[in-house]
Design a protein around this motif. Structure first.
Motif, mmCIF file in Angstrom:
data_model
loop_
_atom_site.group_PDB
_atom_site.id
_atom_site.type_symbol
_atom_site.label_atom_id
_atom_site.label_comp_id
_atom_site.label_asym_id
_atom_site.label_seq_id
_atom_site.Cartn_x
_atom_site.Cartn_y
_atom_site.Cartn_z
ATOM 1 N N ALA A 1 -4.685 -5.685 -11.276
ATOM 2 C CA ALA A 1 -3.260 -5.357 -11.245
ATOM 3 C C ALA A 1 -2.858 -4.235 -10.286
ATOM 4 O O ALA A 1 -1.758 -4.247 -9.754
ATOM 5 C CB ALA A 1 -2.779 -5.011 -12.647
ATOM 6 N N ARG A 2 -3.732 -3.261 -10.093
ATOM 7 C CA ARG A 2 -3.346 -2.204 -9.163
ATOM 8 C C ARG A 2 -4.563 -1.345 -8.836
ATOM 9 O O ARG A 2 -5.591 -1.416 -9.513
ATOM 10 C CB ARG A 2 -2.235 -1.337 -9.740
ATOM 11 N N ALA A 3 -4.420 -0.525 -7.806
ATOM 12 C CA ALA A 3 -5.457 0.437 -7.472
ATOM 13 C C ALA A 3 -4.781 1.727 -7.043
ATOM 14 O O ALA A 3 -3.640 1.719 -6.563
ATOM 15 C CB ALA A 3 -6.334 -0.098 -6.347
ATOM 16 N N ILE A 4 -5.488 2.829 -7.231
ATOM 17 C CA ILE A 4 -5.020 4.124 -6.733
ATOM 18 C C ILE A 4 -5.999 4.607 -5.671
ATOM 19 O O ILE A 4 -7.174 4.833 -5.949
ATOM 20 C CB ILE A 4 -4.941 5.171 -7.867
ATOM 21 N N LEU A 5 -5.499 4.720 -4.451
ATOM 22 C CA LEU A 5 -6.322 5.176 -3.334
ATOM 23 C C LEU A 5 -5.903 6.583 -2.931
ATOM 24 O O LEU A 5 -4.708 6.852 -2.773
ATOM 25 C CB LEU A 5 -6.152 4.250 -2.120
ATOM 26 N N ASN A 6 -6.870 7.454 -2.761
ATOM 27 C CA ASN A 6 -6.584 8.770 -2.199
ATOM 28 C C ASN A 6 -6.631 8.676 -0.683
ATOM 29 O O ASN A 6 -7.578 8.123 -0.113
ATOM 30 C CB ASN A 6 -7.584 9.799 -2.727
ATOM 31 N N VAL A 7 -5.590 9.191 -0.056
ATOM 32 C CA VAL A 7 -5.481 9.130 1.404
ATOM 33 C C VAL A 7 -5.150 10.522 1.931
ATOM 34 O O VAL A 7 -4.639 11.368 1.192
ATOM 35 C CB VAL A 7 -4.386 8.129 1.847
ATOM 36 N N THR A 8 -5.406 10.747 3.208
ATOM 37 C CA THR A 8 -5.271 12.120 3.718
ATOM 38 C C THR A 8 -3.928 12.406 4.379
ATOM 39 O O THR A 8 -3.585 13.555 4.600
ATOM 40 C CB THR A 8 -6.389 12.414 4.741
ATOM 41 N N ASN A 9 -3.181 11.344 4.712
ATOM 42 C CA ASN A 9 -1.918 11.576 5.407
ATOM 43 C C ASN A 9 -0.931 10.492 5.010
ATOM 44 O O ASN A 9 -1.028 9.340 5.438
ATOM 45 C CB ASN A 9 -2.170 11.558 6.929
ATOM 46 N N LEU A 10 0.033 10.877 4.190
ATOM 47 C CA LEU A 10 0.950 9.863 3.634
ATOM 48 C C LEU A 10 1.766 9.171 4.717
ATOM 49 O O LEU A 10 2.028 7.971 4.631
ATOM 50 C CB LEU A 10 1.888 10.506 2.609
ATOM 51 N N GLU A 11 2.164 9.909 5.735
ATOM 52 C CA GLU A 11 2.983 9.292 6.776
ATOM 53 C C GLU A 11 2.192 8.229 7.553
ATOM 54 O O GLU A 11 2.697 7.166 7.872
ATOM 55 C CB GLU A 11 3.529 10.349 7.745
ATOM 56 N N GLU A 12 0.932 8.564 7.849
ATOM 57 C CA GLU A 12 0.071 7.591 8.528
ATOM 58 C C GLU A 12 -0.104 6.351 7.661
ATOM 59 O O GLU A 12 -0.092 5.221 8.147
ATOM 60 C CB GLU A 12 -1.311 8.209 8.805
ATOM 61 N N SER A 13 -0.310 6.580 6.383
ATOM 62 C CA SER A 13 -0.514 5.457 5.463
ATOM 63 C C SER A 13 0.750 4.608 5.355
ATOM 64 O O SER A 13 0.687 3.381 5.338
ATOM 65 C CB SER A 13 -0.909 5.962 4.078
ATOM 66 N N ARG A 14 1.895 5.270 5.275
ATOM 67 C CA ARG A 14 3.157 4.523 5.164
ATOM 68 C C ARG A 14 3.365 3.656 6.411
ATOM 69 O O ARG A 14 3.749 2.495 6.306
ATOM 70 C CB ARG A 14 4.329 5.496 5.009
ATOM 71 N N ARG A 15 3.088 4.224 7.568
ATOM 72 C CA ARG A 15 3.256 3.462 8.810
ATOM 73 C C ARG A 15 2.390 2.203 8.773
ATOM 74 O O ARG A 15 2.816 1.132 9.188
ATOM 75 C CB ARG A 15 2.891 4.346 10.010
ATOM 76 N N PHE A 16 1.176 2.346 8.269
ATOM 77 C CA PHE A 16 0.253 1.207 8.224
ATOM 78 C C PHE A 16 0.660 0.187 7.152
ATOM 79 O O PHE A 16 0.803 -0.997 7.438
ATOM 80 C CB PHE A 16 -1.159 1.718 7.943
ATOM 81 N N TYR A 17 0.871 0.636 5.940
ATOM 82 C CA TYR A 17 1.106 -0.298 4.832
ATOM 83 C C TYR A 17 2.533 -0.860 4.822
ATOM 84 O O TYR A 17 2.738 -2.033 4.543
ATOM 85 C CB TYR A 17 0.808 0.371 3.488
ATOM 86 N N VAL A 18 3.503 -0.015 5.125
ATOM 87 C CA VAL A 18 4.898 -0.462 5.035
ATOM 88 C C VAL A 18 5.377 -1.044 6.363
ATOM 89 O O VAL A 18 5.817 -2.186 6.430
ATOM 90 C CB VAL A 18 5.818 0.701 4.580
ATOM 91 N N ASN A 19 5.264 -0.258 7.432
ATOM 92 C CA ASN A 19 5.796 -0.718 8.720
ATOM 93 C C ASN A 19 4.990 -1.883 9.284
ATOM 94 O O ASN A 19 5.551 -2.851 9.790
ATOM 95 C CB ASN A 19 5.795 0.420 9.751
ATOM 96 N N ALA A 20 3.667 -1.787 9.235
ATOM 97 C CA ALA A 20 2.853 -2.819 9.864
ATOM 98 C C ALA A 20 2.596 -3.983 8.910
ATOM 99 O O ALA A 20 2.801 -5.139 9.272
ATOM 100 C CB ALA A 20 1.535 -2.230 10.353
ATOM 101 N N LEU A 21 2.162 -3.705 7.694
ATOM 102 C CA LEU A 21 1.767 -4.808 6.794
ATOM 103 C C LEU A 21 2.926 -5.368 5.982
ATOM 104 O O LEU A 21 2.813 -6.462 5.431
ATOM 105 C CB LEU A 21 0.636 -4.364 5.869
ATOM 106 N N GLY A 22 4.007 -4.615 5.859
ATOM 107 C CA GLY A 22 5.158 -5.173 5.158
ATOM 108 C C GLY A 22 5.127 -5.030 3.657
ATOM 109 O O GLY A 22 5.835 -5.750 2.946
#
Lengths: 327, 327, 327, 327
Positions: free
Chosen positions: D9-30
């Motif tokens: 159902a879900r996962a929690i990933l620790n990441v080092t830079n939220l903006e970088e992650s948002r660009r990848f997951y939201v902007n690129a992957l949709g």
């Protein structure tokens, strides 16, 4: 309830010309022919590991002998037999070995008069999922659902939900909030069976699942090349209800087949059934296209599981309303 | 002939509300907006390296100012000017710099009364072919063709073939073997322009090329999501004639746009034009679907290149026959 | 120049086992077999109206007999003969009727030593574009281009551009701005022929055009099902250069075939050739994937049009640089 | 067993830079961004009606906090708590309201040392299934599965099958018939979780389901356009095992995401798990492509649910064998 229905599993259609049917289902649509003789053709989809999901029987006139659900175990059949008898339904056992590749089966006319069947065991066969060299036409993957026209949708809805353990994914209501049509499932897809307000009991269509939308487009091209343009009744299009990318075909006897891709996961108990207004134009066809009259008015007659005779149909309880009858 | 027409290159449409048009063409269909001001929007497809292929101009009523062809060189414009003048057509020069991004252009009312234009030079811009991050909606790639309703198809056909150097890829004949509709090309695709028998001169539609059939399906979904369901006039479907996988849309002013994928290479002089009978049901829609009446009857009015007034239309020479008028 | 080359039109490949080749090209890839005998198989794509675009000849060892271009008219052949003779090339006429379905043909070893041929006339046949019931495997539509490894790309480039009338769509330069590889066209697509710096003269691959990207995916599945997994050499992927969605296969004799979808229109004289740096990682594979060594090092040997013997190869003038040799 | 696990159902990933992650997951992957603050981003797929299926938490180093399964009811959580305690596992309750949008959750280190979590209730949100105007990039539909590297696959297999009620769809065996990797499901798809022999416990990847294969291709193009070419680790390709059409990506912190289309229905108890030999080249990639070393060797470290510290990894029991470790 002490039984576990898994999913819509097969149908038996009576057809008037086996060669014509084979040309349509095997040559054009790409069903796998597991086995056949002078009287019967057994078909399955490319991902199916069971002997068949569609039986075509030679007959004098087209009709539906039965639509079948797979249950988890043989014990479930006994439980279902008890359940139906307690409710006053007359059941009928078809012993193992009587039907090709099938274990014993329990038949009954359901609350709407539809001939339904339950079985737990069918012979398994090699799955052709990765035999891409055999993919043809629509590349049909598996049976998905039955769609039935019934006189009283709300009665059918209550029986399948409350007594048989189905869940509702989407439904349509008329102005008075009466349930006009409903999509019910056991496996966690949009449906195993749908009921809609109409002259019934009749089988409106059998839905088969395709692996991708391009297969729907290719099917149209192949059908047209083979002279089956007139058999394309409706689509391709997107249903608002269910989000399916669909194509409706009429087989050589007029039985309706839906080729279907899309759907979504309905596993969660907190998923709230999607409600559509009968008059929402996006309900039927998300893109706004109208469906032809024949799609609303025509459906396959069904047989009595005890007498083998055609079941008499009745007009529906609710208003027949063209733009809204079902998807 | 001593001029070289390369291809259908752009059109100027008059529209009544630029914001409405932008929402449709840019937000929904994914055209690239190269530039715009209060009066005009300049649009191009993702693979186009030229400033624009579609101009939307604010106006009191919808109409077509001109449809434009690109020629090989400036000298071709002079040759075309001489040619038209010798034939008795009144030409009009629009000097370089008058039209945004465009070199000098030659305008004339063609033999059917359609406002056409020739130019050799347009400013180039960055091509977005590989800016997939900007792909939206229909992911329109490039302009492909114009389709026009004219009073006398055979006259237009002869003029474009014999005088302007077009070739015919496919055509439709009525019972008496008269040419009912014809698809003509300069670039080696099925067409740059098509003419069909109808109330004319009018522009039936502008065809834009998409990169794959799935983009057509996705366009329908996006349009429906944005409330443009009613703007989907016909399709998706496959034309028998041209083999194109098509979708016809009406923009907010009623101008018709075809989104188009398929086509084939027509480079060879020994390719024999494909002839279709007006009554072949697979001609229009390979899958056999009927087109709606509005598709046959409605088209965009065109302007006079000299007066800027609407050109008066006439009934066609040949019978208007719904199932057969054009694709 | 007073001749008009239309397009890349066919190739003759020598193969060691016709049955193996038929299984690969016809059964797996879906080429149409126009005609064949004990020595030769003639193949064409589904949209092709000419007798063949690929000839497979039984031979003791694999090689390339010739790659052929179609010209506009018989007179063009005479002009080409004069042109080559004046330039000091030894031409050879193959009289009409000598080659199945072909009019007279002019052969010559080109400036890089590649065996090329020109013809104006080939028998036409029924096009299967709309026989979707016959679509199989890759559903190959038509021949698109040749890609050749040559010793001196710049020399080949200048000859094809300046003397034969080709245009350049895209090219790659090394650090010193020397042309490392070039894509040249007569028909307005990205190429009819490409040259790249490598051991040559050799034929690197023949490109065939598919109608949509999903056909590339399906081809991989079909090939794997039939045991041809090892014949998939590279891809599917997107070339930065040309924007093509590609798949490279090796036939049973090691000849390389590219299946190809994408491309763009290159009709306009103001389209500026796209320049790529040899070290741009997106040039070869837009998505950044590396190509295997064999793809860089291996290619098909070619024959001398006069002696029928293998042409001796030489090392290229410029550095062999793996990540950059060609697409 | 007296509990009912529905699905991954879900996962929690620790990441080092939220903006970088948002660009990848939201902007690129949709992915759809349901909600976010300075510390956390909550993401879901387009068809998901629940608040999120992926949580990205700002952290000093990348790791996996927990992977979560949805259960049928709150009572199931109590049953699971009893079950784990009886088996000697130390559980931890996270009270309702502690985690955004989530009811109470039960956490435990599973038999392989993986941090897992069970919950019954999550806030629901508007589903964007039919908001096609919002579809971007990969158009991610929903979470599908977790793939984990563990020291002892057979132990994990037995625990999940015998104790937690999972079923096996496919598995891989080494020469000695030991289970090398296994695909296990609760929902009737190929898997909710897979275990493979490797340095563990680690999370190899999270699989997200796409609606069609073309979305996989488009994802590659979009990623390359945005400069994420190096994040495409493997594919697109077809897995023999599971028949999935796949693409593996590495997010900006190195977490691996699988985009996935294909799969088949695994509802039937008579479906026999498909067995693959470790050395079958079609197992991993049906088309025969090799996977890169990094895909075999790298995975995300996981945290201890009690201490929040990194869990120490161990070498696997069975041989590490590159061509065979997992899909």
């Amino acid at each position: 309830m002490d039984f576990n229905i898994i999913r819509a599993a097969r149908a038996i259609l009576n057809v008037t010309n086996l060669e014509e049917s084979r040309r349509f289902y095997v040559n054009a649509l790409g069903f796998v022919e597991t086995e056949s003789d002078d009287e019967t053709i057994y078909l399955r989809g490319l991902e199916e590991h069971i002997h068949h999901s569609l039986v075509l029987k030679k007959s004098d006139e087209p009709s539906v002998e039965v639509i079948s659900y797979k249950v988890y175990s043989e014990a479930d059949l006994d439980s279902l037999d008890r359940f139906f008898n307690e409710k006053g339904f007359l059941t009928k056992w078809v012993e193992a070995g009587t039907q090709k590749a099938l274990g014993r089966a329990l038949r009954v006319q359901d609350i709407s008069g539809l001939p339904i069947e339950f079985f737990a065991t069918m012979d398994t066969v090699d799955r052709y999922l990765q035999r891409y060299d055999l993919y043809r036409g629509a590349k049909v993957q598996r049976i998905d659902h039955f769609n039935c026209a019934v006189r009283d949708v709300e009665k059918a809805y209550n029986f399948y939900i409350d007594e048989l353990g189905f869940s509702c994914s989407e439904y349509t209501t008329a102005d008075d909030e009466k349930i006009w049509a409903a999509w019910l499932h056991r496996k966690p897809t949009v449906h195993d069976v749908a009921f809609m307000n109409g002259v019934g009991p009749r089988l409106h269509h059998i839905g088969f699942w395709l692996s991708d939308p391009m297969s729907v487009i290719h099917t149209c091209d192949v059908l047209a090349s083979l002279g089956y343009g007139a058999n394309i009744e409706r689509g391709p299009g997107r249903h608002g209800l269910s989000n399916a990318f669909f194509l409706y075909l009429r087989d050589p006897d007029g039985h309706r087949i839906e080729l279907y891709n899309g759907d979504y996961l309905t596993s969660d108990p907190d998923f709230k059934p999607v409600k559509w207004d009968l008059d929402d134009p996006m309900r039927q066809t998300f893109w706004g296209h109208a469906a032809p009259d024949c799609w609303f008015n025509e459906a396959s007659n069904v047989l009595d599981v005890h007498t083998g005779k055609l079941v008499t149909t009745s007009d529906p309880l609710l208003e027949k309303k063209k733009p809204t009858i079902i998807i």
